[in-house]
Design an enzyme around this catalytic site. Structure first.
Site, PDB file in Angstrom:
ATOM      1  N   THR A 186       0.796  -1.265   0.009  1.00 53.03           N
ATOM      2  CA  THR A 186       0.036   0.070  -0.085  1.00 53.03           C
ATOM      3  C   THR A 186       0.971   1.199  -0.019  1.00 53.03           C
ATOM      4  O   THR A 186       0.431   2.517  -0.543  1.00 53.03           O
ATOM      5  CB  THR A 186      -0.937  -0.143   1.233  1.00 53.03           C
ATOM      6  OG1 THR A 186      -1.663  -1.257   1.303  1.00 53.03           O
ATOM      7  CG2 THR A 186      -1.989   1.022   1.338  1.00 53.03           C
ATOM      8  N   TYR A 187       1.996   1.233   0.676  1.00 57.84           N
ATOM      9  CA  TYR A 187       3.064   2.254   0.594  1.00 57.84           C
ATOM     10  C   TYR A 187       3.297   2.637  -0.880  1.00 57.84           C
ATOM     11  O   TYR A 187       3.346   3.676  -1.320  1.00 57.84           O
ATOM     12  CB  TYR A 187       4.184   2.334   1.287  1.00 57.84           C
ATOM     13  CG  TYR A 187       4.935   3.161   1.292  1.00 57.84           C
ATOM     14  CD1 TYR A 187       4.838   4.448   1.800  1.00 57.84           C
ATOM     15  CD2 TYR A 187       6.543   3.003   1.113  1.00 57.84           C
ATOM     16  CE1 TYR A 187       5.791   5.757   1.854  1.00 57.84           C
ATOM     17  CE2 TYR A 187       7.477   4.117   0.726  1.00 57.84           C
ATOM     18  CZ  TYR A 187       7.121   5.162   1.090  1.00 57.84           C
ATOM     19  OH  TYR A 187       7.731   6.430   1.140  1.00 57.84           O
ATOM     20  N   SER A 188       3.552   1.746  -1.579  1.00 58.91           N
ATOM     21  CA  SER A 188       4.113   1.845  -3.046  1.00 58.91           C
ATOM     22  C   SER A 188       2.609   2.368  -3.801  1.00 58.91           C
ATOM     23  O   SER A 188       3.007   3.492  -4.702  1.00 58.91           O
ATOM     24  CB  SER A 188       4.574   0.710  -3.554  1.00 58.91           C
ATOM     25  OG  SER A 188       5.951   0.233  -2.813  1.00 58.91           O
TER      26      SER A 188
END
Length: 348
Positions: A157-159
């Site tokens: 999710t960060y990416s």
């Protein structure tokens, strides 16, 4: 999905002859933000820093910035931006776990709100701080240029939220409001409150292990090189463009981490684990985490592995050519600086 890489001829760029007089900064109390404040206030630039806590207010005030109370979604953001010449958007939710709606609100909705407020406030230019993680899917990324496409499936999710934030930021780019994106990789150095403390904690607790021996290359970005890149992007950046900022030549991951630990008086860990095993553990852990709706926390995630278990190296030719970027701190000097800093605080 292709990565944004609008190639604008240099002869139509509108470079600035000097840094902005007044900058609005998000993420000012964070690791990057603190160093941005130090760098620009030393140049005589006024910094208005967004703060959402008393601790953050104290931090930015001590560093010489003027605090503005609120968060990324505050409706009155434009009021704090009044009379500012530039925006540096450094705030982000950097959680490498399972992520969720809070991370999306901060990284995507927050970026949209901040850029919209800046445009409405009449700010002349914006720098959006991104990350090489927008290109990570868990496979090696070798000497990648800014033309490298987003992956079909992001590492986590960060990416994915940072990639979406890039697209949002660049959607605001116009000739009257140029928006430039910078992507550092593995930011390290003095005053590090992110990567180094985590590595030290893992090593001292006996929880650190080299994945596949750690014998793969990585690009790195000393904090001084990053803030230098931010200054050059304000001066020479071409709106609509993305630039990688690193220390230059890649290094061997294991050697670099071992030397970082040595600056803190910690011996190189010796334990090794095979990559296939730890990736399997991450996959199972993430599945259990989602099934339990977060009640079960994975001990490792594919997002965290994507940044530290395979080669990730970047080509900075574009920043060298368009921003006139050259690293100002060599890795050797940055490591020596960390040793000196530890020596100063240790009792004699």
């Amino acid at each position: 999905m292709n990565a944004p890489n609008l190639i604008v001829p240099l002869d139509i760029a509108q470079p600035h002859s000097h840094p902005p007089r007044r900058i609005f900064l998000t993420g000012g109390s964070g690791y990057i933000g603190r160093n941005v404040i130090r760098h620009f206030t030393a140049l005589g630039v006024e910094i208005i820093a967004l703060v959402r806590s008393e601790a953050a207010r104290n931090t930015v005030t001590t560093l010489g910035a003027e605090p503005f109370d609120g968060d990324l979604l505050t409706a009155a953001l434009h009021e704090g931006m009044a009379s500012c010449d530039a925006l540096i958007h450094a705030a982000a939710d950097t959680d490498h776990g399972l992520g969720g709606q809070a991370q999306r609100r901060a990284n995507v909705d927050g970026t949209r709100r901040v850029l919209d407020a800046a445009r409405n406030a009449g700010i002349a230019q914006a720098i959006h701080l991104s990350t090489e993680s927008v290109l990570l899917d868990g496979k090696p990324l070798i000497n990648a240029s800014e033309r490298h496409p987003y992956p079909a499936r992001f590492a986590g999710t960060y990416s994915s939220t940072k990639a979406e934030a890039e697209r949002v930021a660049l959607s605001f780019n116009t000739s009257d409001f140029p928006v430039v994106v910078l992507r550092p990789r593995f930011v390290w150095g003095r005053d590090d409150s992110t990567a180094l403390p985590q590595i030290v904690a893992a090593a001292t607790a006996g929880k650190f292990a080299w994945i596949d021996g750690g014998r793969y290359r990585t690009s790195t970005t000393h904090i001084a090189n990053l803030v230098h890149g931010v200054e050059l992007a304000l001066l020479h950046g071409v709106g609509g463009n993305v630039y990688f900022i690193t220390d230059g030549e890649p290094v061997m991951f294991r050697n670099f981490i071992a030397r970082l630990l040595a600056t803190q008086g910690i011996a190189e860990p010796t334990r090794e684990v095979p990559g296939w095993l730890v990736r399997s553990i991450a996959t199972v852990g993430e599945s259990l985490g989602r099934l339990s709706r977060g009640a079960i926390k994975p001990i490792v995630t594919r997002q965290s592995l994507a940044t530290a278990s395979v080669e990730v190296t970047l080509d900075i030719s574009k920043a060298r050519a368009q921003l006139r970027y050259t690293p100002v701190v060599a890795i050797e000097d940055g490591l020596a600086e960390l040793v000196r800093a530890r020596t100063l605080v240790e009792p004699h």
